[in-house]
Motif scaffolding. Structure first.
Motif, mmCIF file in Angstrom:
data_model
loop_
_atom_site.group_PDB
_atom_site.id
_atom_site.type_symbol
_atom_site.label_atom_id
_atom_site.label_comp_id
_atom_site.label_asym_id
_atom_site.label_seq_id
_atom_site.Cartn_x
_atom_site.Cartn_y
_atom_site.Cartn_z
ATOM 1 N N VAL B 161 0.858 -1.197 0.000
ATOM 2 C CA VAL B 161 0.000 0.000 0.000
ATOM 3 C C VAL B 161 0.889 1.240 0.000
ATOM 4 O O VAL B 161 1.787 1.381 0.831
ATOM 5 N N GLU B 162 0.627 2.091 -0.954
ATOM 6 C CA GLU B 162 1.403 3.330 -1.041
ATOM 7 C C GLU B 162 0.852 4.350 -0.038
ATOM 8 O O GLU B 162 -0.356 4.542 0.057
ATOM 9 N N VAL B 163 1.756 4.985 0.713
ATOM 10 C CA VAL B 163 1.316 6.024 1.649
ATOM 11 C C VAL B 163 1.628 7.387 1.039
ATOM 12 O O VAL B 163 2.770 7.664 0.663
ATOM 13 N N ARG B 164 0.606 8.202 0.921
ATOM 14 C CA ARG B 164 0.812 9.560 0.408
ATOM 15 C C ARG B 164 0.577 10.550 1.547
ATOM 16 O O ARG B 164 -0.440 10.490 2.222
ATOM 17 N N VAL B 165 1.532 11.457 1.710
ATOM 18 C CA VAL B 165 1.436 12.459 2.768
ATOM 19 C C VAL B 165 1.110 13.807 2.136
ATOM 20 O O VAL B 165 1.783 14.241 1.205
ATOM 21 N N TRP B 166 0.062 14.437 2.630
ATOM 22 C CA TRP B 166 -0.393 15.711 2.076
ATOM 23 C C TRP B 166 -0.149 16.808 3.080
ATOM 24 O O TRP B 166 -0.477 16.676 4.250
ATOM 25 N N ASP B 167 0.392 17.891 2.586
ATOM 26 C CA ASP B 167 0.752 19.014 3.439
ATOM 27 C C ASP B 167 -0.230 20.146 3.178
ATOM 28 O O ASP B 167 -0.262 20.703 2.088
ATOM 29 N N SER B 168 -1.047 20.446 4.166
ATOM 30 C CA SER B 168 -1.988 21.551 3.988
ATOM 31 C C SER B 168 -1.248 22.847 3.727
ATOM 32 O O SER B 168 -0.185 23.084 4.290
ATOM 33 N N THR B 169 -1.800 23.649 2.891
ATOM 34 C CA THR B 169 -1.216 24.962 2.642
ATOM 35 C C THR B 169 -2.306 25.999 2.840
ATOM 36 O O THR B 169 -3.464 25.667 3.077
ATOM 37 N N ALA B 170 -1.922 27.250 2.695
ATOM 38 C CA ALA B 170 -2.918 28.310 2.814
ATOM 39 C C ALA B 170 -3.950 28.191 1.702
ATOM 40 O O ALA B 170 -5.079 28.623 1.843
#
Lengths: 113, 214
Positions: B161-170
């Motif tokens: 399973v690929e883990v994708r990390v998302w970084d919230s921005t403004a």
């Protein structure tokens, strides 16, 4: 310790925005440490709400926590020796700290101009 | 002290500043920091209050969005295409709920959202973030070792399973659409919403299994 107009549902207080919960927590914290009594709090908050009604804001609704915040500032000034000038200056510093902090980094007061 | 209650929407594409919160929030921060300095308020005690009420802020209706997406394919497609509009259609208000993007967990992809340390958390949808979520160590580790962080939450993923990390921005705040749990075929939207936790919508956990819900 009840406040008749406090926005709440069956499980307790509800807040429209995070700052309202923070203002709520600050008032309870000051009450618990004895900075003011609950009757004192109820009186100042009640006066804020009454004043708003006289201005024509019949329903505190969303404005309830603005009244709460006004009361909190007034009691902090009368009970802790903080001055309105200090509050205004600190607010300016926080705004400045936000603007000066790169996005994604913790906003610290030391970043203020 | 109340000179501005409005809030401009700058969506700058440079990230060298943080958008200040609205005026009342700054007033609260001013009071709080001064009272802490005076020793009149204990920050730890404040955290306890805030943790008590973290689920009581905003409409907190992200679970409804997820449950609707699970039962309504058309809504799910709209949500993936234009999350901001699809979420707004369920009567959400509040600035941090705007400019949302939904990332969907599947059999092969697991999404994890890390928050910046400012005001970009979509609280109208999710309620207040927990204290750990805003901590610098969590953020750093979630980026460097997402599987390790997930394991600490008891969320174990197969190696493929690929883990994708998302970084919230403004400009963009993310909501994870968790996988619909097995054994929920007969459940209606309300029942399904009870399985959708805040933690599942930031991706540190799966949605609850039937019987674990509230």
């Amino acid at each position: 310790m009840t406040l008749p107009l406090l926005p709440a549902d069956d499980d307790g207080p509800v807040f429209a925005e995070p700052w309202q919960a923070q203002a709520f927590a600050l008032a309870l914290s000051l009450y618990e440490t004895g900075t003011f009594t609950w009757p004192e709090w109820a009186e100042v908050l009640g006066a804020e709400i009454d004043a708003a009604r006289r201005r024509g804001d019949a329903d505190p609704g969303d404005g309830y926590y603005l009244h709460w915040l006004n009361a909190l500032e007034k009691l902090s000034v009368s009970k802790t020796g903080l001055t309105p000038t200090q509050l205004a200056e600190r607010k300016r510093q926080w705004r400045s700290a936000y603007v000066n902090t790169p996005h994604g980094h913790p906003v610290e007061l030391s970043a203020a101009d | 002290m109340n000179d501005e209650t409005g809030h401009d929407h700058h969506h700058d594409h440079d990230h060298d500043h943080t958008e200040p919160p609205p005026d009342p929030a700054l007033r609260v921060k001013a009071l709080e920091s001064l009272l802490i300095e005076k020793g009149l308020v204990d920050p730890a005690a404040l955290d306890v209050f805030i943790d008590t009420y973290e689920h009581r802020v905003g409409p907190r209706n992200g679970a409804r969005v997820v449950a609707k997406a699970w039962v309504d394919r058309e809504y799910r497609d709209w949500l993936m295409r234009d999350a901001t509009a699809a979420i707004a259609s369920l009567d959400f208000v509040g600035r941090q709920g705007e400019h949302m993007s939904v990332v969907e967990n599947t059999a092969s992809v697991h999404n994890l959202v890390v928050c910046t340390l400012c005001s970009c958390y979509p609280w109208p949808v999710l309620g207040l973030p927990p204290a750990w979520y805003k901590s610098a160590p969590y953020r750093a580790r979630a980026v460097a070792d997402p599987r390790g962080v997930l394991a600490e939450f008891g969320t174990l993923l197969d190696d493929d399973v690929e883990v994708r990390v998302w970084d919230s921005t403004a400009e963009m705040r993310y909501l994870v659409l968790p996988r619909r749990p097995a054994g929920t075929e007969g459940m209606n939207e309300d029942e399904l919403a009870g399985l959708v936790t805040r933690n599942s919508m930031i991706g540190v956990e799966h949605a609850l299994a039937p019987g674990q819900g509230t």
